[in-house]
Motif scaffolding. Structure first.
Motif, mmCIF file in Angstrom:
data_model
loop_
_atom_site.group_PDB
_atom_site.id
_atom_site.type_symbol
_atom_site.label_atom_id
_atom_site.label_comp_id
_atom_site.label_asym_id
_atom_site.label_seq_id
_atom_site.Cartn_x
_atom_site.Cartn_y
_atom_site.Cartn_z
ATOM 1 N N LEU A 1 0.875 -1.164 0.000
ATOM 2 C CA LEU A 1 0.000 0.000 0.000
ATOM 3 C C LEU A 1 0.908 1.207 0.000
ATOM 4 O O LEU A 1 1.767 1.327 0.866
ATOM 5 C CB LEU A 1 -0.906 0.013 1.234
ATOM 6 N N GLN A 2 0.718 2.079 -0.956
ATOM 7 C CA GLN A 2 1.622 3.216 -1.093
ATOM 8 C C GLN A 2 0.824 4.506 -1.143
ATOM 9 O O GLN A 2 -0.005 4.693 -2.036
ATOM 10 C CB GLN A 2 2.458 3.084 -2.351
ATOM 11 N N ALA A 3 1.097 5.378 -0.182
ATOM 12 C CA ALA A 3 0.430 6.682 -0.132
ATOM 13 C C ALA A 3 1.249 7.719 -0.890
ATOM 14 O O ALA A 3 2.479 7.673 -0.894
ATOM 15 C CB ALA A 3 0.254 7.109 1.319
ATOM 16 N N SER A 4 0.557 8.661 -1.498
ATOM 17 C CA SER A 4 1.220 9.757 -2.203
ATOM 18 C C SER A 4 0.289 10.955 -2.246
ATOM 19 O O SER A 4 -0.888 10.865 -1.880
ATOM 20 C CB SER A 4 1.594 9.330 -3.629
ATOM 21 N N GLY A 5 0.837 12.084 -2.689
ATOM 22 C CA GLY A 5 0.019 13.271 -2.874
ATOM 23 C C GLY A 5 0.203 14.353 -1.836
ATOM 24 O O GLY A 5 -0.441 15.400 -1.910
ATOM 25 N N GLY A 6 1.077 14.109 -0.877
ATOM 26 C CA GLY A 6 1.303 15.119 0.141
ATOM 27 C C GLY A 6 2.033 16.326 -0.407
ATOM 28 O O GLY A 6 2.489 16.339 -1.557
ATOM 29 N N GLY A 7 2.137 17.354 0.418
ATOM 30 C CA GLY A 7 2.838 18.557 0.007
ATOM 31 C C GLY A 7 2.619 19.667 1.002
ATOM 32 O O GLY A 7 2.093 19.466 2.097
ATOM 33 N N LEU A 8 3.027 20.854 0.585
ATOM 34 C CA LEU A 8 2.880 22.050 1.400
ATOM 35 C C LEU A 8 1.671 22.835 0.923
ATOM 36 O O LEU A 8 1.536 23.107 -0.275
ATOM 37 C CB LEU A 8 4.139 22.902 1.294
#
Length: 126
Positions: free
Chosen positions: A4-11
């Motif tokens: 399971l791989q999370a992505s899309g984070g940022g400032l």
């Protein structure tokens, strides 16, 4: 391998929005409930939102209710977390994970989840 791989984070500035994605592989997606968790520096991991692939029920922590929306695209093996009206206190590393236990019961017990992938960092500036 189960992943399971999370992505899309940022400032993002306070009041802004982000959508996180969680892609699954290596297991029968429809058989598992998926949860989003977060962990801020110095704090315990907390359940944020969960979705059941059995009946579509969702769960939200009180701190994010009416601001975050969890959804699932079973064909793409993806779970999303739409985050609106972000606050500085939402700053954390966000993770997705899976559980056999109905997510509406399991969300307050991170140890019931498995296959934690690398998280994605969300930073909300004031």
């Amino acid at each position: 391998d189960v992943q399971l791989q999370a992505s899309g984070g940022g400032l993002v500035q306070a009041g802004g929005s982000l959508t996180l994605s969680c892609v699954a592989s290596g297991f029968t997606f429809d058989d598992w409930d998926i949860g989003w968790f977060r962990q801020a520096p110095g704090k315990e991991r907390e359940g944020v939102a969960g979705i059941s692939h059995t009946d579509g029920k969702t769960y939200y922590a009180d701190s994010v209710k009416d601001r975050f929306t969890i959804s699932s695209d079973n064909a793409k093996l993806m779970v999303y977390l739409r985050m609106d009206s972000l606050k500085p206190e939402d700053t954390a590393v966000y993770y997705c994970a899976r559980t056999w236990v109905p997510t509406t019961q399991a969300m307050k017990i991170p140890s019931l989840y498995e296959s934690w992938g690398q998280g994605t960092l969300v930073t909300v500036s004031s």
